[in-house]
Design a protein around this motif. Sequence first.
Motif, mmCIF file in Angstrom:
data_model
loop_
_atom_site.group_PDB
_atom_site.id
_atom_site.type_symbol
_atom_site.label_atom_id
_atom_site.label_comp_id
_atom_site.label_asym_id
_atom_site.label_seq_id
_atom_site.Cartn_x
_atom_site.Cartn_y
_atom_site.Cartn_z
ATOM 1 N N PHE A 47 16.948 52.807 -9.950
ATOM 2 C CA PHE A 47 16.632 51.487 -10.210
ATOM 3 C C PHE A 47 15.995 51.072 -8.599
ATOM 4 N N TRP A 48 16.594 51.257 -7.611
ATOM 5 C CA TRP A 48 16.124 50.932 -6.374
ATOM 6 C C TRP A 48 15.195 51.788 -5.956
ATOM 7 N N HIS A 49 15.178 52.833 -6.158
ATOM 8 C CA HIS A 49 13.803 53.579 -5.662
ATOM 9 C C HIS A 49 12.516 53.091 -6.680
ATOM 10 N N ARG A 50 12.646 52.887 -7.897
ATOM 11 C CA ARG A 50 11.570 52.248 -8.806
ATOM 12 C C ARG A 50 10.916 51.132 -8.094
ATOM 13 N N HIS A 51 12.035 50.153 -7.671
ATOM 14 C CA HIS A 51 11.664 48.959 -7.304
ATOM 15 C C HIS A 51 11.034 48.777 -5.860
ATOM 16 N N LEU A 52 11.361 49.800 -5.076
ATOM 17 C CA LEU A 52 10.577 49.909 -3.778
ATOM 18 C C LEU A 52 9.351 50.725 -3.829
ATOM 19 N N ALA A 53 9.242 51.533 -4.780
ATOM 20 C CA ALA A 53 7.695 52.380 -5.071
ATOM 21 C C ALA A 53 6.908 51.182 -5.867
ATOM 22 N N ILE A 54 7.377 50.358 -6.617
ATOM 23 C CA ILE A 54 6.455 48.931 -6.991
ATOM 24 C C ILE A 54 5.895 48.353 -5.702
#
Length: 200
Positions: free
Chosen positions: A150-157
């Motif tokens: 979740f954290w990774h996807r949020h940062l990637a966005i």
Amino acid sequence: MTHHDSSGPQSVSPEPLELLRTPPPKERADAARNRAAVLEAAARLFAERGVEAVSMDQVAAAAGVGKGTLFRRFGDKSGLAAALLDARERVLQEQVLHGPPPLGPGADPAERLDAFLDAYFDYLLEHLDLVRMSETATPGARYRIGAYRFWHRHLAILLGSAPDPDQTAHALLAALAADHVAALLPELGEPRMRAGLRRL
């Protein structure tokens, strides 16, 4: 661990964030009571004695459940730590998805990124021993935790305009690994580490 194509820039869609934050499955009443008793006992023992000093046997005894029940349900101490952190992580995830800006939607991506780094660093400092246990009990445990995805996807966005947002998100999260933070915090101090995250 999620595998990413490293061949070049990727477009990142915001929709997967909701999918990564799935609600916990429904439980039978006795299983739910046992789970609550275990989590309450573990939280109390960890607070009193420290995470490292508490064994799974001690948690089972304090909760009034068999060791087999505890191990079947949580696997090991890292699974128990992850379960204790789940509710706390969901609060932060809810703020990211639906809270007010700049942590929530509606602000510039750079502002949201700074707000997330501050909020996650606060969360990490508050629960450092538990997060460290959940991330390091077995090799690669950190990358199997749903919250990491979740954290990774949020940062990637938020890093969508970077040449490789997926890799950059992993690099930022590496600086937020609990073992890394715990090792450097006494030497560098909180303000210096927080400022360093912003510079990254």
